[in-house]
Design a protein around this motif. Sequence first.
Motif, PDB file in Angstrom:
ATOM      1  N   MET A  83       0.619  -1.041   0.054  1.00 46.63           N
ATOM      2  CA  MET A  83      -0.045  -0.015   0.100  1.00 46.63           C
ATOM      3  C   MET A  83       0.539   1.149   0.500  1.00 46.63           C
ATOM      4  SD  MET A  83      -2.797   0.819   3.008  1.00 46.63           S
ATOM      5  CE  MET A  83      -3.818  -0.480   3.401  1.00 46.63           C
ATOM      6  N   VAL A  84       0.958   2.531  -0.998  1.00 46.02           N
ATOM      7  CA  VAL A  84       1.342   3.130  -1.207  1.00 46.02           C
ATOM      8  C   VAL A  84       0.444   4.677  -0.125  1.00 46.02           C
ATOM      9  CG1 VAL A  84       2.654   5.274  -2.616  1.00 46.02           C
ATOM     10  CG2 VAL A  84       2.397   2.839  -3.551  1.00 46.02           C
ATOM     11  N   LEU A  85       1.609   4.462   1.220  1.00 42.79           N
ATOM     12  CA  LEU A  85       0.662   6.066   1.813  1.00 42.79           C
ATOM     13  C   LEU A  85       1.647   7.375   1.010  1.00 42.79           C
ATOM     14  CD1 LEU A  85       0.884   4.467   4.937  1.00 42.79           C
ATOM     15  CD2 LEU A  85      -1.116   4.401   3.470  1.00 42.79           C
ATOM     16  N   PHE A  86       2.525   7.683   0.771  1.00 41.55           N
ATOM     17  CA  PHE A  86       2.856   8.823   0.133  1.00 41.55           C
ATOM     18  C   PHE A  86       2.464   9.576  -0.545  1.00 41.55           C
ATOM     19  CE2 PHE A  86       6.010  11.425  -2.263  1.00 41.55           C
ATOM     20  CZ  PHE A  86       6.997  12.375  -1.033  1.00 41.55           C
ATOM     21  N   GLY A  87       2.278  10.872   0.591  1.00 44.06           N
ATOM     22  CA  GLY A  87       1.485  11.487  -0.982  1.00 44.06           C
ATOM     23  C   GLY A  87      -0.319  11.580  -0.027  1.00 44.06           C
ATOM     24  N   MET A  88      -0.516  11.404   0.526  1.00 47.99           N
ATOM     25  CA  MET A  88      -1.925  11.122   0.981  1.00 47.99           C
ATOM     26  C   MET A  88      -2.136  11.871   2.283  1.00 47.99           C
ATOM     27  SD  MET A  88      -2.532   6.974   0.396  1.00 47.99           S
ATOM     28  CE  MET A  88      -4.030   6.738   1.473  1.00 47.99           C
ATOM     29  N   SER A  89      -3.475  12.159   1.996  1.00 51.02           N
ATOM     30  CA  SER A  89      -3.247  13.288   3.348  1.00 51.02           C
ATOM     31  C   SER A  89      -3.793  12.436   5.528  1.00 51.02           C
ATOM     32  CB  SER A  89      -5.020  14.254   3.316  1.00 51.02           C
ATOM     33  OG  SER A  89      -6.483  12.701   3.521  1.00 51.02           O
ATOM     34  N   VAL A  90      -4.310  12.885   6.304  1.00 49.18           N
ATOM     35  CA  VAL A  90      -3.741  12.438   7.415  1.00 49.18           C
ATOM     36  C   VAL A  90      -5.171  11.436   7.888  1.00 49.18           C
ATOM     37  CG1 VAL A  90      -3.489  12.184  10.168  1.00 49.18           C
ATOM     38  CG2 VAL A  90      -2.792  13.307   8.674  1.00 49.18           C
ATOM     39  N   VAL A  91      -5.842  11.989   6.919  1.00 47.07           N
ATOM     40  CA  VAL A  91      -7.508  11.456   6.918  1.00 47.07           C
ATOM     41  C   VAL A  91      -7.337  10.330   6.142  1.00 47.07           C
ATOM     42  CG1 VAL A  91      -9.881  11.550   5.833  1.00 47.07           C
ATOM     43  CG2 VAL A  91      -8.767  14.001   7.655  1.00 47.07           C
TER      44      VAL A  91
END
Length: 86
Positions: free
Chosen positions: A1-9
């Motif tokens: 799962m790529v989480l880079f660049g995603m908002s905290v929400v």
Amino acid sequence: MVLFGMSVVAISFCTRQPTCIWRLLGKATLKARDAADYSGVVHIGIDDTVKRRNQSYINIMADLDYQRTRTIMEGKEQGSGVKALR
């Protein structure tokens, strides 16, 4: 799962751990604030902004020599910006 660049929400929605994500972010923010070094800052600019509907206040402090934001804080207490530099 790529989480880079995603908002905290968005991350908390994907991981289904909203409380854990916000707690980790809070700890990392406090650690970074404690490690901040303002000894080279000579000229600062302070701006207070309010969001009218919800009465949300933020204070922005910037280093005018290097044109970088140094601190963004919530609250409307007088002198809250000075407390952050101590």
